[in-house]
Design a protein around this motif. Structure first.
Motif, short mmCIF file in Angstrom:
data_model
loop_
_atom_site.label_atom_id
_atom_site.label_comp_id
_atom_site.label_asym_id
_atom_site.label_seq_id
_atom_site.Cartn_x
_atom_site.Cartn_y
_atom_site.Cartn_z
N GLU A 164 11.01 7.05 -7.28
CA GLU A 164 10.98 7.66 -5.94
C GLU A 164 9.76 7.17 -5.16
O GLU A 164 9.86 6.83 -3.98
N LEU A 165 8.60 7.10 -5.80
CA LEU A 165 7.39 6.60 -5.13
C LEU A 165 7.56 5.14 -4.71
O LEU A 165 7.11 4.74 -3.63
N LEU A 166 8.20 4.34 -5.54
CA LEU A 166 8.44 2.94 -5.19
C LEU A 166 9.39 2.83 -3.99
O LEU A 166 9.20 1.97 -3.12
N ARG A 167 10.40 3.70 -3.92
CA ARG A 167 11.31 3.71 -2.76
C ARG A 167 10.55 4.10 -1.48
O ARG A 167 10.75 3.50 -0.43
N ILE A 168 9.68 5.08 -1.60
CA ILE A 168 8.88 5.50 -0.44
C ILE A 168 7.99 4.35 0.02
O ILE A 168 7.90 4.05 1.21
N ALA A 169 7.33 3.69 -0.91
CA ALA A 169 6.43 2.58 -0.57
C ALA A 169 7.22 1.44 0.09
O ALA A 169 6.75 0.85 1.07
N GLU A 170 8.40 1.13 -0.42
CA GLU A 170 9.22 0.07 0.16
C GLU A 170 9.64 0.44 1.58
O GLU A 170 9.62 -0.40 2.48
N ARG A 171 10.01 1.70 1.80
CA ARG A 171 10.40 2.15 3.13
C ARG A 171 9.22 2.05 4.09
O ARG A 171 9.36 1.60 5.23
N GLN A 172 8.02 2.44 3.63
CA GLN A 172 6.84 2.36 4.47
C GLN A 172 6.51 0.90 4.83
O GLN A 172 6.14 0.60 5.97
N ARG A 173 6.66 -0.01 3.88
CA ARG A 173 6.41 -1.42 4.17
C ARG A 173 7.42 -1.94 5.22
O ARG A 173 7.06 -2.68 6.13
N ALA A 174 8.67 -1.52 5.09
CA ALA A 174 9.70 -1.94 6.04
C ALA A 174 9.42 -1.40 7.43
O ALA A 174 9.77 -2.04 8.43
N GLU A 175 8.79 -0.23 7.51
CA GLU A 175 8.44 0.36 8.81
C GLU A 175 7.13 -0.20 9.35
O GLU A 175 6.70 0.18 10.44
N GLY A 176 6.47 -1.07 8.59
CA GLY A 176 5.22 -1.68 9.05
C GLY A 176 3.98 -0.88 8.75
O GLY A 176 2.90 -1.19 9.25
N ILE A 177 4.10 0.17 7.97
CA ILE A 177 2.96 0.99 7.62
C ILE A 177 2.13 0.26 6.56
O ILE A 177 2.66 -0.22 5.56
N THR A 178 0.84 0.15 6.78
CA THR A 178 -0.05 -0.47 5.81
C THR A 178 -1.22 0.46 5.53
O THR A 178 -1.58 1.30 6.35
N PHE A 179 -1.80 0.30 4.36
CA PHE A 179 -2.96 1.09 3.96
C PHE A 179 -4.07 0.14 3.56
O PHE A 179 -3.83 -0.87 2.89
N ASP A 180 -5.30 0.45 3.96
CA ASP A 180 -6.45 -0.39 3.57
C ASP A 180 -7.12 0.12 2.36
O ASP A 180 -7.19 1.21 2.01
#
Length: 127
Positions: A111-127
């Protein structure tokens, strides 16, 4: 390349080593060897006690021999385990039911991997 050849020879000797009185009386059934002279080769070995090994090889891009094949290892229970392998630029890569595998990931990790993939697709990045 020398490591791969040495390892293959070591496996062949270990597989062919007598394991019991029955193995001491084993006879060679198949011993086929082909050297094409261009760096490609193949060999097949089998014995009356069930041991087998087959390998095919060809020159690799970095001067090594790329090999693919299998060998059978005797089990204490009396059967044999099959180990298939590839040896190439990436090293020796065995595959067998005998080899340990990592535990499956828990569902919450998926589930966490799906959330991370969705965030990457939406352009969300974390530093």
């Amino acid at each position: 390349m020398k490591f791969v050849v040495a390892f293959t020879c070591l496996v062949a000797v270990a597989v062919a080593a007598p394991q019991s009185d029955r193995d001491r009386d084993a006879t060679i059934i198949t011993d086929d060897r082909v050297d094409n002279g261009d760096g490609s080769f193949s060999y097949a070995f089998s014995a009356s006690n069930g041991l087998e090994m087959e390998v095919a090889g060809a020159p690799g891009s970095e001067g090594q021999s790329n090999m693919r094949g299998y060998y059978l290892l005797p089990l204490e229970s009396g059967g044999f385990a099959r180990v298939e392998f590839v040896a190439d630029e990436a090293g020796f890569q065995p595959q067998s039911d005998l080899l340990p595998t990592p535990h499956p990931l828990p569902e919450h990790v998926h589930e966490l991997l799906r959330i991370a993939e969705r965030q990457r697709a939406e352009g969300i990045t974390f530093d």
